[in-house]
Design a protein around this motif. Structure first.
Motif, PDB file in Angstrom:
ATOM      1  N   LEU B 456     -66.435  43.426  59.856  1.00 21.65           N
ATOM      2  CA  LEU B 456     -67.658  43.224  60.633  1.00 21.65           C
ATOM      3  C   LEU B 456     -68.579  42.229  59.931  1.00 21.65           C
ATOM      4  O   LEU B 456     -69.266  41.439  60.574  1.00 21.65           O
ATOM      5  N   ARG B 457     -68.574  42.253  58.609  1.00 19.04           N
ATOM      6  CA  ARG B 457     -69.366  41.281  57.865  1.00 19.04           C
ATOM      7  C   ARG B 457     -68.865  39.867  58.150  1.00 19.04           C
ATOM      8  O   ARG B 457     -69.653  38.938  58.346  1.00 19.04           O
ATOM      9  N   GLU B 459     -67.330  38.924  60.847  1.00 16.33           N
ATOM     10  CA  GLU B 459     -67.707  38.607  62.228  1.00 16.33           C
ATOM     11  C   GLU B 459     -69.170  38.154  62.297  1.00 16.33           C
ATOM     12  O   GLU B 459     -69.505  37.212  63.000  1.00 16.33           O
ATOM     13  N   ASP B 460     -70.016  38.871  61.552  1.00 16.11           N
ATOM     14  CA  ASP B 460     -71.438  38.508  61.532  1.00 16.11           C
ATOM     15  C   ASP B 460     -71.624  37.102  60.982  1.00 16.11           C
ATOM     16  O   ASP B 460     -72.420  36.320  61.491  1.00 16.11           O
ATOM     17  N   ALA B 463     -70.596  34.535  63.518  1.00 17.84           N
ATOM     18  CA  ALA B 463     -71.563  34.418  64.616  1.00 17.84           C
ATOM     19  C   ALA B 463     -72.802  33.647  64.185  1.00 17.84           C
ATOM     20  O   ALA B 463     -73.442  32.986  64.998  1.00 17.84           O
ATOM     21  N   ALA B 464     -73.134  33.726  62.899  1.00 19.86           N
ATOM     22  CA  ALA B 464     -74.374  33.093  62.433  1.00 19.86           C
ATOM     23  C   ALA B 464     -74.203  31.595  62.240  1.00 19.86           C
ATOM     24  O   ALA B 464     -75.181  30.860  62.175  1.00 19.86           O
ATOM     25  N   ARG B 465     -72.965  31.154  62.141  1.00 14.39           N
ATOM     26  CA  ARG B 465     -72.740  29.725  61.885  1.00 14.39           C
ATOM     27  C   ARG B 465     -73.101  28.877  63.083  1.00 14.39           C
ATOM     28  O   ARG B 465     -72.883  29.261  64.214  1.00 14.39           O
TER      29      ARG B 465
END
Lengths: 465, 465
Positions: B456-457, B459-460, B463-465
């Protein structure tokens, strides 16, 4: 759909906050206004946005860059930013050949308002989102009659709703903007007035949006806010914190946890502390409490569990206020469960080692571990029921019906268990805290199991008809 | 979108099954063919269907009625049903002014095929779903080249794909059907041939559909099947049962549970026993086992848990085979957890009462209850992690990556715990079954917690990129 964000303004009234940066970079609860708009757009699924910059525009470009959380960002320069936001809109004229979203960077928008607007049909040159109330002098007022815009303008006296600064636009609207410019006007609202005159503008009333949010266990009225002054920054912060609060289930949550959490998050949001860091700190503290229980420091432990209870609500709330909700953060509840259970195990082990047990008759006594094993079973079961129900029924069990809304006030949960633990520790008979929680969690398990089966069976019957 | 189902056929080759009812009412795994089509349509969100009836049509009307699971049902009579299904289609001519779905009642369709077709644009008079393989003589073959239909017809020799009997139609297609009728043709495929000649027909290759199903933990290839003979009914049943099997995680599930479940469900599907009844029976048996553990009948209990393990997989599988999945059924796993834990508690209590414990040193020994309390904690935690991960990441943790696909073979779960329980009971040292499961569930908890946070880290970050 692409979005156009007008971010050219100076923000005079926010001086000295705007001494060295444009208004769009002024922070509300630690996040610059324009980033709040971008986060909301991202949540709605918009993948490209153009930002019109003017006053100190290079600072915005530097801060945001060409990509923001996966959204493509472009910049348009408006050298005439002092003449009004109409000039910012016109500067973007050649970039939009299809319908687009138009937003003001200095307004806060609930993403549900944006997503509802995106889902609308556009049958005219522009559709503006309105809130149906009398505004102040600073607001752009709208006089609406039978769905038509009769008048629109800043501080309009006879208005009955407010222009929220959020629009769905067709490229055709640029011609009204150009006409307004030729008539020496300077505001987007002036363009809307011309479109409205030509019966080529519509409104979308944000009251039409369903306010219930399953994850928050309550109705959260969709919001928007214009941030022009330092007072409004504070007000916006309060609004964000209030909206980030889940529906309180019991008196303790309502009278103690919520106000305490809100106060802490209000200040925490200005710091660089992330929600994940808060989660880690809470877990460290929680296992310290576990150690206290195990080593027999029952009074200190029973007091600290209240502190954990308050701190535990901070991470989620902080993440919602700062737009920092993460997938990792969704695991927080699994870890909560772990430390919650560790307390019961530690307390039971301590009592067991001390030789305590609950004597039923002279020959039969129940050891503390028996209570703790059932407590963990019951808690795990009703939490699982609760989660599964929300997933299946699409609504929180707590909110399903009248019975549930009453039962949630007394249903077993960590924060409510803290009370009997402290009480019986103070009374010097800690084993009864386990007995009490045993019955409380059992009652909760039975009621949840019963209600969940009852409601889902009804849903199945409805669907089969 | 509305659907048109052609159900006028007699089903000669299914005689004597079709002696007293039309082909559409022949049952596959306990459910009439036409109801299977209706269930699939319902799942896709179609809320209105018209059924063309012919041979013994009144029996279909009587069985289905005017409403089926909330779908509105209409009937159209085709007196010329013996002339071919083209006549059934033409009988519905005046009822469809907009694009519609066309289905054969004697074909089984995976609802994913239907939903993918519904999501397609229609740029011609008809779009037919094809499967890209050489068919048999009974199939309607299609010769496709560069996306164009060159030829279509029953038993077509030079075909490279098969017409599945599922179409997205515009009302315009009726004119091709009429032309085919004037040319003395009798099959829908003849109309398609005329449309194809006029370059007014398209194909949709069902291989384009994503086969992965998160809830099944594996790829389930979308299926369709033409049911014409008694052999094909059996084959269809086998296909339905096979498709209803979740991805097996371990050797026991693969070599023992799956084949046993499939065999039982194959026969159970023909009876009137509902999945919910199976669930109740399994739970009754499971708590009987709990009582056996508690009263010290350890060997019998340790054998019966294997039976529970097999029976436990039946309800879900049966519900998928019979289109009887319910919301209530989604709670099954919560109740599974309850009886699973009750076994560990009952076994521990029995051993505790018998005075057994695990001696570490001459002074320190661990009571069986300690193991059981941790087992329940670990199991509850990793199950919660697993569920939360699927909800958040949209994919089963078991299927996330190479590590997970290997680890799932040995990850702790009820059916695998049965082995050490039986083994140590047979060896006469039942407390070691608790010790073994304690370590196994702890390992699983640690690995799940670690992997879930890691993924999940990531994935986060993405997503932030």
């Amino acid at each position: 759909m692409r979005a156009l964000i007008l971010a050219a303004g100076e923000g005079k009234r926010l001086y000295p906050l705007t001494k060295e940066k444009p208004k769009a970079l002024v922070k509300v609860a630690g996040v610059p206004l324009v980033e709040r708009v971008l986060y909301a757009l991202k949540k709605v699924g918009i993948d490209e946005a153009s930002i019109v910059v003017g006053c100190k525009g290079e600072l915005i470009e530097k801060r945001i860059g060409e990509s923001f959380s996966g959204m493509k960002i472009g910049y348009i320069k408006n050298h005439d930013w002092e003449k009004g936001n109409l000039y910012s809109l016109i500067a973007a004229k050649d970039r939009f050949r299809e319908n687009f979203l138009l937003l003001m960077s200095d307004h806060l928008f609930d993403d549900r308002v944006i997503s509802s607007l995106v889902a609308q049909e556009l049958d005219s040159s522009i559709k503006l989102v309105i809130e149906r109330r009398k505004g102040s002098e600073d607001d752009t007022g709208v006089l609406e009659r039978n769905g038509r815009i009769e008048k629109i303008g800043k501080g309009l006296k006879e208005s009955n709703c407010i222009d929220t600064g959020l629009f769905l636009c067709s490229p055709k609207f640029f011609s009204y903007a150009e006409r307004a410019k030729r008539e020496n006007k300077g505001e987007v609202a002036d363009g809307v007035a011309l479109a409205a005159e030509a019966e080529d503008a519509e409104i979308f009333d944000m009251a039409k949006i369903d306010a219930y949010v399953s994850g928050m266990r309550r109705e959260v009225p969709p919001y928007w806010m214009d941030v022009d002054s330092k007072e409004e920054i504070k007000e916006a912060k309060r609004l964000l914190v209030e909206n980030a609060s889940k529906g309180a289930s019991d008196f303790l949550a309502y009278y103690v946890h919520k106000p305490a959490e809100n106060k802490i998050v209000y200040y925490l949001s200005e710091t660089g502390i992330t929600p994940n860091q808060v989660t880690i700190m809470v877990n460290v503290l929680a296992y310290f409490v576990t150690a206290l229980f195990f080593t027999g420091h029952l009074l200190l432990a029973s007091i600290l569990i209240f502190l954990v209870g308050i701190l535990d609500g901070l991470d989620g709330k902080l993440s919602r206020v700062k737009n920092q909700t993460t997938k990792l953060g969704s695991m927080e509840h699994s870890f909560d469960f772990l430390y919650e259970c560790s307390w019961f195990i530690a307390l039971a082990l301590n009592l067991q080692i001390e030789g305590e047990s609950l004597a039923l008759t002279s020959r039969l006594s129940i050891s503390p571990l028996v209570f703790s094993v059932f407590i963990i079973l019951f808690v795990a079961f009703y939490r699982n029921c609760y989660d599964q129900f929300r997933k299946t029924a699409g609504k929180s069990l707590d909110d399903w019906g009248r019975f549930e809304r009453v039962f949630r006030r007394i249903a077993g949960r960590r924060n409510l268990y803290n009370l009997p633990i402290l009480a019986f520790v103070l009374l010097g008979m800690p084993i009864y805290s386990l007995v009490f929680v045993f019955f409380h969690s059992m009652l909760t398990m039975i009621v949840y199991g019963w209600r969940v089966c009852k409601h889902l069976r009804e849903e199945d019957r409805k669907a089969a008809r």
